[in-house]
Motif scaffolding. Structure first.
Motif, PDB file in Angstrom:
ATOM      1  N   THR A 126      -9.443   5.883   4.384  1.00 27.15           N
ATOM      2  CA  THR A 126     -10.150   6.290   3.169  1.00 27.15           C
ATOM      3  C   THR A 126      -9.978   5.289   2.034  1.00 27.15           C
ATOM      4  N   LEU A 127      -9.347   4.162   2.297  1.00 28.53           N
ATOM      5  CA  LEU A 127      -9.152   3.153   1.259  1.00 28.53           C
ATOM      6  C   LEU A 127     -10.487   2.562   0.830  1.00 28.53           C
ATOM      7  N   SER A 128     -10.606   2.338  -0.457  1.00 20.88           N
ATOM      8  CA  SER A 128     -11.804   1.685  -0.986  1.00 20.88           C
ATOM      9  C   SER A 128     -11.433   0.272  -1.436  1.00 20.88           C
ATOM     10  N   VAL A 129     -12.442  -0.511  -1.773  1.00 20.43           N
ATOM     11  CA  VAL A 129     -12.199  -1.855  -2.310  1.00 20.43           C
ATOM     12  C   VAL A 129     -11.377  -1.744  -3.592  1.00 20.43           C
ATOM     13  N   ASP A 130     -11.662  -0.759  -4.411  1.00 22.69           N
ATOM     14  CA  ASP A 130     -10.906  -0.558  -5.657  1.00 22.69           C
ATOM     15  C   ASP A 130      -9.438  -0.264  -5.382  1.00 22.69           C
ATOM     16  N   ASP A 131      -9.141   0.456  -4.286  1.00 24.49           N
ATOM     17  CA  ASP A 131      -7.750   0.745  -3.929  1.00 24.49           C
ATOM     18  C   ASP A 131      -6.975  -0.528  -3.633  1.00 24.49           C
ATOM     19  N   LEU A 132      -7.677  -1.536  -3.146  1.00 22.99           N
ATOM     20  CA  LEU A 132      -7.015  -2.782  -2.782  1.00 22.99           C
ATOM     21  C   LEU A 132      -6.882  -3.740  -3.963  1.00 22.99           C
ATOM     22  N   ASP A 133      -7.552  -3.438  -5.075  1.00 23.99           N
ATOM     23  CA  ASP A 133      -7.467  -4.269  -6.278  1.00 23.99           C
ATOM     24  C   ASP A 133      -6.015  -4.311  -6.772  1.00 23.99           C
ATOM     25  N   GLY A 134      -5.483  -5.482  -6.921  1.00 25.90           N
ATOM     26  CA  GLY A 134      -4.108  -5.644  -7.374  1.00 25.90           C
ATOM     27  C   GLY A 134      -3.100  -5.610  -6.235  1.00 25.90           C
ATOM     28  N   LEU A 191       0.826  -1.206   0.000  1.00 21.87           N
ATOM     29  CA  LEU A 191       0.000   0.000   0.000  1.00 21.87           C
ATOM     30  C   LEU A 191       0.860   1.256   0.000  1.00 21.87           C
ATOM     31  N   VAL A 192       1.940   1.254   0.769  1.00 20.93           N
ATOM     32  CA  VAL A 192       2.832   2.423   0.793  1.00 20.93           C
ATOM     33  C   VAL A 192       3.588   2.528  -0.527  1.00 20.93           C
ATOM     34  N   GLU A 193       4.111   1.404  -1.026  1.00 22.05           N
ATOM     35  CA  GLU A 193       4.849   1.412  -2.295  1.00 22.05           C
ATOM     36  C   GLU A 193       3.987   1.917  -3.447  1.00 22.05           C
ATOM     37  N   SER A 194       2.704   1.561  -3.426  1.00 26.59           N
ATOM     38  CA  SER A 194       1.796   1.969  -4.504  1.00 26.59           C
ATOM     39  C   SER A 194       1.433   3.446  -4.428  1.00 26.59           C
ATOM     40  N   GLY A 195       1.705   4.076  -3.288  1.00 23.48           N
ATOM     41  CA  GLY A 195       1.350   5.479  -3.110  1.00 23.48           C
ATOM     42  C   GLY A 195      -0.074   5.682  -2.614  1.00 23.48           C
ATOM     43  N   LYS A 196      -0.803   4.584  -2.383  1.00 27.27           N
ATOM     44  CA  LYS A 196      -2.184   4.698  -1.909  1.00 27.27           C
ATOM     45  C   LYS A 196      -2.256   5.042  -0.434  1.00 27.27           C
TER      46      LYS A 196
END
Length: 170
Positions: free
Chosen positions: A157-165, A143-148
């Motif tokens: 504030t993470l959504s299900v879409d943020d966790l995709d991949g 999650l940190v590496e992805s910048g999310k």
């Protein structure tokens, strides 16, 4: 320093690595020839901070005395044979390349908002304090590496879409 009869062993420093903590503190760790200490093989030993390195006169190639502080944390206690040089500290953060400055006895990365090691460390500490068992280190690293996730607030504030991949199943 403890005397030589505390289970300390001689070794040679082969490298010095600098890790970055969640507060931005750079901690030096010596990679040493493996030695047996209190029933465990040790190949890394703490050097605490740049002041400790300077006090001992430590550098790569030095023969040192390695012991386990309180029978737990391996550390360099003494230089037995010096290289006649002292380890030069990094001039930039080994994680993000940001500015490093001396604060007291410690080197500090001043790039706290963008240094991935600091951000990841803070997020992992927060998740650990909340005892969120499903949030493993790999997920938090991704999650940190992805910048999310750049701050702890981003976790909320993470959504299900943020966790995709990010989440690998199966």
């Amino acid at each position: 320093f403890p005397s030589h009869d505390t289970g300390a062993e001689e070794s040679v420093i082969r490298d010095i690595h600098w890790s970055v903590g969640n507060s931005g503190r750079l901690t030096p760790v010596a990679a040493v020839d493996p030695v047996m200490l209190v029933g465990a093989q040790v190949s890394r030993a703490s050097l605490y901070n740049i002041a400790y390195i300077n006090q001992l006169g430590v550098d790569i190639g030095a023969t040192v005395l390695v012991a386990r502080a309180n029978d737990v944390i391996p550390r360099i206690e003494e230089v037995i044979k010096s290289t006649d040089t002292v380890c030069k500290p990094p001039t930039v953060c080994p994680d993000c390349g940001g500015k490093v400055e001396l604060q007291g006895e410690n080197l500090m990365c001043t790039n706290s908002a963008k240094c991935q090691a600091q951000v990841t460390g803070r997020v992992k500490n927060w998740v650990s304090e909340l005892n969120l068992l499903e949030w493993g280190e790999t997920l938090l690293d991704r999650l940190v590496e992805s910048g999310k996730v750049k701050t702890i607030a981003d976790l909320y504030t993470l959504s299900v879409d943020d966790l995709d991949g990010i989440i690998v199943t199966g």
